[in-house]
Design a protein around this motif. Sequence first.
Motif, mmCIF file in Angstrom:
data_model
loop_
_atom_site.group_PDB
_atom_site.id
_atom_site.type_symbol
_atom_site.label_atom_id
_atom_site.label_comp_id
_atom_site.label_asym_id
_atom_site.label_seq_id
_atom_site.Cartn_x
_atom_site.Cartn_y
_atom_site.Cartn_z
ATOM 1 N N MET A 1 0.850 -1.203 0.000
ATOM 2 C CA MET A 1 0.000 0.000 0.000
ATOM 3 C C MET A 1 0.876 1.239 0.000
ATOM 4 O O MET A 1 1.610 1.492 0.948
ATOM 5 N N SER B 1 -1.803 6.105 -2.353
ATOM 6 C CA SER B 1 -3.145 5.515 -2.444
ATOM 7 C C SER B 1 -3.817 5.531 -1.078
ATOM 8 O O SER B 1 -5.043 5.610 -0.999
ATOM 9 N N ALA B 2 -3.016 5.510 0.011
ATOM 10 C CA ALA B 2 -3.624 5.682 1.335
ATOM 11 C C ALA B 2 -4.217 7.075 1.460
ATOM 12 O O ALA B 2 -5.301 7.262 2.029
ATOM 13 N N TRP B 3 -3.509 8.060 0.891
ATOM 14 C CA TRP B 3 -3.993 9.454 0.917
ATOM 15 C C TRP B 3 -5.330 9.561 0.190
ATOM 16 O O TRP B 3 -6.301 10.095 0.708
ATOM 17 N N PHE B 4 -5.372 8.965 -1.022
ATOM 18 C CA PHE B 4 -6.624 8.992 -1.764
ATOM 19 C C PHE B 4 -7.712 8.213 -1.041
ATOM 20 O O PHE B 4 -8.872 8.600 -1.026
ATOM 21 N N GLY B 5 -7.293 7.094 -0.436
ATOM 22 C CA GLY B 5 -8.262 6.275 0.287
ATOM 23 C C GLY B 5 -8.890 7.037 1.431
ATOM 24 O O GLY B 5 -10.099 6.958 1.653
ATOM 25 N N ARG B 6 -8.068 7.820 2.135
ATOM 26 C CA ARG B 6 -8.605 8.613 3.244
ATOM 27 C C ARG B 6 -9.615 9.638 2.743
ATOM 28 O O ARG B 6 -10.689 9.813 3.325
ATOM 29 N N ILE B 7 -9.242 10.307 1.641
ATOM 30 C CA ILE B 7 -10.164 11.320 1.107
ATOM 31 C C ILE B 7 -11.472 10.655 0.689
ATOM 32 O O ILE B 7 -12.566 11.144 0.987
ATOM 33 N N HIS B 8 -11.323 9.507 0.023
ATOM 34 C CA HIS B 8 -12.529 8.813 -0.440
ATOM 35 C C HIS B 8 -13.398 8.412 0.734
ATOM 36 O O HIS B 8 -14.616 8.614 0.728
ATOM 37 N N GLN B 9 -12.743 7.864 1.770
ATOM 38 C CA GLN B 9 -13.547 7.410 2.906
ATOM 39 C C GLN B 9 -14.193 8.587 3.624
ATOM 40 O O GLN B 9 -15.357 8.507 4.036
ATOM 41 N N VAL C 1 -19.100 11.322 4.970
ATOM 42 C CA VAL C 1 -19.845 12.583 5.069
ATOM 43 C C VAL C 1 -21.157 12.467 4.306
ATOM 44 O O VAL C 1 -22.220 12.870 4.803
ATOM 45 N N GLY D 1 -23.562 10.252 6.191
ATOM 46 C CA GLY D 1 -24.098 10.968 7.350
ATOM 47 C C GLY D 1 -25.119 12.004 6.952
ATOM 48 O O GLY D 1 -26.177 12.142 7.584
#
Lengths: 409, 186
Positions: free
Chosen positions: B1, B5-13, B18, B21
């Motif tokens: 990983m 891609s972790a950065w993008f994954g965080r943004i996506h999540q 949001v 919610g």
Amino acid sequence: MDTQTLVQWVLGENPGFWPQLIGVVAAWALPITVWVSLVGLISIWLERKISAHIQCRLGPMEVGPHGALQTIADGVKLLAKEDIIPDGADRFLFALAPILAFAGTFVSFAVIPFGPDLIIADLDAGLYFLAAVGSLEAIGVIAAGWASNNKWSLFGSVRAATQVVSYEIPMGLAFVTVAVVAGTLSITGIVEQQSGMIWNWYLFRNPVMPIAFISYYIASLAECKRAPFDLPEAESELVSGFHTEYSGMRFAIFFLAEYAAMYVVSALASVMFLGGWYTGIAPLDRAVAESGLWANALGALVIITKSFALIFVQMWLRWTLPRIRLDQMMTLCLKVMVPIGMFTLVIAALWQALVPEGAALDAAGHPAHPVVGSVTGMLVFVFLIVGGSMWVRSTIRATTSFKTANYRA
Amino acid sequence: MSTLSAWFGRIHQSAKTVVIGMGITWRYMVRPKEIITIEYGSKNRAPKDRYIPDRHRGIHYLESEKCIHCHICEKACPVDCIVMDGSREPFSGAWQGDGSYISKFTLDLNKCIFCNLCCEPCPKDCIHMGQEFDMSGFTRSHGVKNLLTDQPWSAADRAREAEARTLIEAAEAEAKARKAAEKKGA
């Protein structure tokens, strides 16, 4: 102009100064004051109703139909309250702080338009002016926290300073992105370029503009100190942050400044990305453009509707999201939104340079944007969103280390 | 990983959560399951039995026709807010109790802590915690209730109370009988 000339000018060398000043106050400052108060009244009522309905409550119901006059009752109550200045407070600064906070927001209304002609000062550097006076509110907040002689207030204002200074950067990058696309900093100039059909709005101008819009919106939430960025007045941690020690009318003015700031950033978002006073239906705009009065009335209606729609989303977000931590707030700003802002700026500049735009004017004298370019932009955007999210999801599913990576930061 | 891609994954999540919610709050806003607010005040007041729990301790009420003015509630009161007086012999202006004639029965709500200790020892079960909760007034003397005359409960309320009591007694008797039958069976 040196000081002596300035003093002479103010004190009577220029006989037209005082009548002019009174004229400006009567023509613009009073109506804007009324409008700011009205925005405060409507927004506070809306906020209470929305929060109540989200939480299965009714909200204010007693004063007026569905509590519509509750805010007026509260305002009268605040007027009648004792004006307390705590012992050990810096009395001068304490009194000055709410005025500073309110002035920053109030001055912004000078360049916030209500219609084609309903703009007080159509500055050439309107966006720059807004970015400059937008941070004046932070000075008021910092002064309030410092003057209160209270640790909660001081913590609140320290947080406010951190937050506002940090989020100026992504906000400024969004401004610059818009300026690159528009080629002007004038508010009127930006709106005029978005005339015509809905795809002429800057939101759809090129693939990165929606990203810039969302980035600006998040930054504006932080600038207004709205949830999830309400760290400066975090109720559960800091009582109510910088205005802990304020009561009565001074508190009311802080409140009014907050809600007026919400209107300012929302009106600015609708000016920069959502076509300003244009409805997005070209024949309608063209039909009313002939008559100046109706064009202004429709323009005011449209821009106020757009602004209140965005204010509604702000409130909706506030009652959805929990407050984020200080380190999360800084991470979001500096590690996520600044790179995204840089990215949108570079792509928007490249798009401006490389993709041919229609430079010719149409019959009405407005720049005729090629539909092909904007539609291509919209398609690319949809492709990016769908493809990107699918790629990200497949990446997430392919790995197991994502969870730990997610919670580490 | 990779980090990227972790950065993008965080943004996506973040974006995904949001949106989820906001969907939930939108559903609650436009179609709430139940509005739990009950409006206070006279004009829109709902019937008492809709929102006051049975065990609520409000202003007391006295079934004076059962009272024997034994002073037990007065003695039990930890804050001495009950004052009562009476006689075995009839006298003019007396309030008819059960073989007794009561001249005074006041309860000072300014002192009362709504502990229910006056109701428990009553041998005739004639003083009760009522359901009336609106005790505000402009003077302190407003808080001193004469329980003989200030009856927060109407005749209809008393009738309903009696009905509820018979129902409860019947249910208790039934439960007792069932328990006894079970014991026999076992």
